[in-house]
Design an enzyme around this catalytic site. Structure first.
Site, PDB file in Angstrom:
ATOM      1  N   HIS A   3       0.831  -1.201   0.000  1.00 57.83           N
ATOM      2  CA  HIS A   3       0.000   0.000   0.000  1.00 57.83           C
ATOM      3  C   HIS A   3       0.873   1.263   0.000  1.00 57.83           C
ATOM      4  CE1 HIS A   3      -3.828  -2.178   1.615  1.00 57.83           C
ATOM      5  NE2 HIS A   3      -3.383  -2.671   0.485  1.00 57.83           N
ATOM      6  N   GLU A  30       0.933   3.891   1.836  1.00 59.13           N
ATOM      7  CA  GLU A  30       1.444   4.366   3.125  1.00 59.13           C
ATOM      8  C   GLU A  30       2.737   3.641   3.489  1.00 59.13           C
ATOM      9  OE1 GLU A  30      -1.530   3.305   2.317  1.00 59.13           O
ATOM     10  OE2 GLU A  30      -3.128   3.997   3.638  1.00 59.13           O
ATOM     11  N   CYS A  79      -2.288  -0.984   7.418  1.00 64.03           N
ATOM     12  CA  CYS A  79      -1.397   0.183   7.313  1.00 64.03           C
ATOM     13  C   CYS A  79      -1.364   0.964   8.614  1.00 64.03           C
ATOM     14  CB  CYS A  79      -1.863   1.091   6.177  1.00 64.03           C
ATOM     15  SG  CYS A  79      -1.505   0.397   4.580  1.00 64.03           S
ATOM     16  N   THR A 104     -22.072  -3.974 -34.329  1.00 57.34           N
ATOM     17  CA  THR A 104     -20.891  -3.190 -34.719  1.00 57.34           C
ATOM     18  C   THR A 104     -19.813  -4.113 -35.278  1.00 57.34           C
ATOM     19  OG1 THR A 104     -21.393  -1.470 -33.127  1.00 57.34           O
ATOM     20  CG2 THR A 104     -19.094  -1.638 -33.799  1.00 57.34           C
ATOM     21  N   GLU A 156     -18.141   0.884 -26.839  1.00 55.75           N
ATOM     22  CA  GLU A 156     -18.130   1.528 -28.160  1.00 55.75           C
ATOM     23  C   GLU A 156     -19.072   0.726 -29.034  1.00 55.75           C
ATOM     24  OE1 GLU A 156     -14.292   2.728 -29.764  1.00 55.75           O
ATOM     25  OE2 GLU A 156     -13.325   1.996 -27.961  1.00 55.75           O
TER      26      GLU A 156
HETATM   27  N1  LIG Z   1     -20.448   6.554 -34.128  1.00 52.16           N
HETATM   28  C1  LIG Z   1     -20.172   5.709 -33.179  1.00 52.16           C
HETATM   29  O1  LIG Z   1     -19.689   6.090 -32.101  1.00 52.16           O
HETATM   30  C2  LIG Z   1     -20.410   4.249 -33.391  1.00 52.16           C
HETATM   31  C3  LIG Z   1     -19.862   3.329 -32.481  1.00 52.16           C
HETATM   32  C4  LIG Z   1     -20.126   1.980 -32.675  1.00 52.16           C
HETATM   33  C5  LIG Z   1     -20.917   1.581 -33.750  1.00 52.16           C
HETATM   34  N2  LIG Z   1     -21.396   2.508 -34.607  1.00 52.16           N
HETATM   35  C6  LIG Z   1     -22.238   2.095 -35.738  1.00 52.16           C
HETATM   36  O2  LIG Z   1     -23.383   1.442 -35.210  1.00 52.16           O
HETATM   37  C7  LIG Z   1     -23.878   0.548 -36.201  1.00 52.16           C
HETATM   38  C8  LIG Z   1     -24.240  -0.775 -35.528  1.00 52.16           C
HETATM   39  O3  LIG Z   1     -25.301  -0.526 -34.656  1.00 52.16           O
HETATM   40  P1  LIG Z   1     -26.115  -1.689 -33.967  1.00 52.16           P
HETATM   41  O4  LIG Z   1     -27.145  -1.057 -33.111  1.00 52.16           O
HETATM   42  O5  LIG Z   1     -26.505  -2.689 -34.978  1.00 52.16           O
HETATM   43  O6  LIG Z   1     -24.941  -2.391 -33.152  1.00 52.16           O
HETATM   44  P2  LIG Z   1     -24.591  -2.708 -31.634  1.00 52.16           P
HETATM   45  O7  LIG Z   1     -25.452  -1.969 -30.696  1.00 52.16           O
HETATM   46  O8  LIG Z   1     -23.118  -2.522 -31.520  1.00 52.16           O
HETATM   47  O9  LIG Z   1     -24.905  -4.261 -31.580  1.00 52.16           O
HETATM   48  C9  LIG Z   1     -26.221  -4.718 -31.479  1.00 52.16           C
HETATM   49  C10 LIG Z   1     -26.177  -6.194 -31.263  1.00 52.16           C
HETATM   50  O10 LIG Z   1     -25.587  -6.462 -29.998  1.00 52.16           O
HETATM   51  C11 LIG Z   1     -26.146  -7.636 -29.471  1.00 52.16           C
HETATM   52  N3  LIG Z   1     -26.762  -7.291 -28.191  1.00 52.16           N
HETATM   53  C12 LIG Z   1     -27.164  -6.090 -27.719  1.00 52.16           C
HETATM   54  N4  LIG Z   1     -27.651  -6.222 -26.465  1.00 52.16           N
HETATM   55  C13 LIG Z   1     -27.554  -7.529 -26.165  1.00 52.16           C
HETATM   56  C14 LIG Z   1     -27.872  -8.283 -25.014  1.00 52.16           C
HETATM   57  N5  LIG Z   1     -28.426  -7.749 -23.909  1.00 52.16           N
HETATM   58  N6  LIG Z   1     -27.625  -9.617 -25.041  1.00 52.16           N
HETATM   59  C15 LIG Z   1     -27.075 -10.205 -26.128  1.00 52.16           C
HETATM   60  N7  LIG Z   1     -26.750  -9.539 -27.242  1.00 52.16           N
HETATM   61  C16 LIG Z   1     -26.974  -8.213 -27.247  1.00 52.16           C
HETATM   62  C17 LIG Z   1     -27.166  -8.137 -30.464  1.00 52.16           C
HETATM   63  O11 LIG Z   1     -26.444  -9.029 -31.293  1.00 52.16           O
HETATM   64  P3  LIG Z   1     -27.130 -10.236 -32.133  1.00 52.16           P
HETATM   65  O12 LIG Z   1     -27.800  -9.579 -33.271  1.00 52.16           O
HETATM   66  O13 LIG Z   1     -26.008 -11.124 -32.509  1.00 52.16           O
HETATM   67  O14 LIG Z   1     -28.077 -10.877 -31.179  1.00 52.16           O
HETATM   68  C18 LIG Z   1     -27.531  -6.857 -31.213  1.00 52.16           C
HETATM   69  O15 LIG Z   1     -28.058  -7.072 -32.466  1.00 52.16           O
HETATM   70  C19 LIG Z   1     -22.798   0.404 -37.239  1.00 52.16           C
HETATM   71  O16 LIG Z   1     -23.191   1.133 -38.381  1.00 52.16           O
HETATM   72  C20 LIG Z   1     -21.597   1.059 -36.602  1.00 52.16           C
HETATM   73  O17 LIG Z   1     -20.747   1.645 -37.558  1.00 52.16           O
HETATM   74  C21 LIG Z   1     -21.179   3.825 -34.459  1.00 52.16           C
END
Ligand SMILES: NC(=O)c1ccc[n+]([C@@H]2O[C@H](COP(=O)([O-])OP(=O)(O)OC[C@H]3O[C@@H](n4cnc5c(N)ncnc54)[C@H](OP(=O)(O)O)[C@@H]3O)[C@@H](O)[C@H]2O)c1
Length: 372
Positions: free
Chosen positions: A54, A56, A88, A200, A300
């Protein structure tokens, strides 16, 4: 009365404590400075990582004989229990420290003022509360874990000026500027895990690794992908890049994922389905990540996972980059339905900071949830 030397020492102790960021969980980050009888700096130390000595104890060792009759300035109440290391408080009493200035008490129920009482009973003068707000903010992940048993989740989003995260076809590279993207790399480097959704992964085939030129041997955060289907399309980058990857899926899905589990570093965690929703219980996920030693997670993801996290009150803070780009109503929104309906019910932030990040603007803050 707190002296100027003690205030300066506390600022230094806070700086030292922060060197332990990302390594001390489930312990707090702690820094300590020892001033000799004349108020001069005699030694210092910080808690480097969980299991290590730690702050300290290191400070006492570095100050040597000057500890006797001196003042210890420390960011958190010293521990008085036997954990991985000894108490500590015993070391402080043995070293002959005569005064101790503490920023905040330790919210750990084994402590909560007991350490202070022990020091006072040994005749040590104790002052508390110096720069306490800063210490509390520094140890928000630790406090959150003690209260919830979960990892802290920061939701990072890059938005267009009109609040879109991707164009109509799903393309989102790159909304934010170079400088913001470098900042995101540093954010990834400072957390223990990066989380995204299968949507994503399918759309962008990201690695989500840290790629900082000035830190080639950078430790990679664990990457976590949630999916209810185990379908990642043709995307392989996240699974084949270096480091540990956790695929979080509902019970029964792991058996379909053998082509991923054969890859070194990839593991599958199964969870019960959340009743009434298509996904796993995200609270259970963050309890398990915390038990696994993951204190802070940077999410993200796209709008689907971001919305679920916010609806489940699991987003603890946000880092939102707004770029000078307009994507129009056909672009993808940051969030889907949040059931707000009325401005009174808007999700609000506290402890907000806003600053320029290259040509973007970065807003950060902690999410305030209304009591139901
Ligand atoms: N601008 C930004 O900061 C940013 C960042 C990241 C992504 N994006 C964009 O976002 C878009 C994708 O968006 P999105 O909404 O489709 O993607 P997402 O939110 O990243 O993924 C959604 C998927 O996550 C899974 N999921 C979510 N919650 C869940 C849970 N509780 N349990 C199990 N699985 C879960 C599911 O997958 P399954 O379908 O396999 O069940 C769902 O279809 C892309 O165009 C990407 O480029 C932008």
């Amino acid at each position: 009365m707190i002296s100027q030397a003690e205030t300066r020492a506390m600022k230094k102790a806070l700086k030292l404590a922060a060197y332990g960021r990302g390594r001390t969980f489930p312990n707090p980050m702690v820094g300590a400075v020892i001033l000799d009888r004349d108020g001069n700096h005699a030694g210092d130390g910080f808690h480097r990582k969980c299991g290590a000595p730690h702050a300290e104890v290191i400070a006492i060792a570095s100050a040597g004989d000057a500890s006797s009759g001196g003042t210890m300035v420390v960011t958190l109440e010293p521990c008085c229990h036997h954990g991985r290391t000894g108490p500590c408080t015993d070391e402080i009493i043995r070293a002959g420290i005569s005064r101790i200035v503490i920023a905040t008490t330790d919210p750990d129920p084994r402590m909560s003022g007991r350490g202070i009482k022990q020091l006072e009973s040994a005749g040590i003068e104790v002052e508390t509360g110096l720069l306490s707000g800063k210490t509390r903010a520094l140890n928000r992940v630790y406090r959150h874990y003690l209260e919830t048993s979960r990892s802290w989740v920061t939701l990072k989003i890059a938005l267009s000026l009109d609040g879109r995260t991707a164009a109509a076809d799903g393309s989102s590279r790159w909304i934010s500027c170079d400088k913001s993207r470098r900042r995101v790399q540093r954010m990834r480097a400072s957390v223990q895990a990066v989380l995204t959704g299968a949507g994503t992964v399918r759309a962008d085939d990201p690695e989500l690794t840290v790629r900082l030129n000035d830190a080639p041997s950078q430790r990679q955060p664990v990457r976590i992908v949630v999916s209810s289907t185990g379908d990642f399309g043709d995307s392989w980058n996240i699974f084949r890049s270096p480091g540990r990857v956790i695929i979080a899926v509902p019970e029964g899905v792991a058996a379909r994922l053998t082509e991923y589990t054969g890859i070194p570093g990839v593991e599958v965690w199964e969870f019960p389905m959340n009743p009434g929703s298509q996904g796993i219980n995200l609270t259970s996920l963050f309890e398990r990540t915390a038990a696994d030693g993951i204190g802070e997670i940077l999410c993200e993801a796209g709008s689907d996972l971001s919305t679920r996290l916010l609806n489940d009150k699991l987003v603890d803070s946000v880092s939102i980059f707004t770029a000078p780009v307009i994507l129009g109503g056909e672009g993808r929104p940051a969030f889907e339905q949040l059931g707000i309906g009325n401005i009174e019910n808007a999700v609000r932030l506290e402890n907000i900071s806003s600053r320029r990040s290259g040509s973007d603007f970065l807003t950060e803050g902690c999410v305030v949830y209304r009591a139901d």
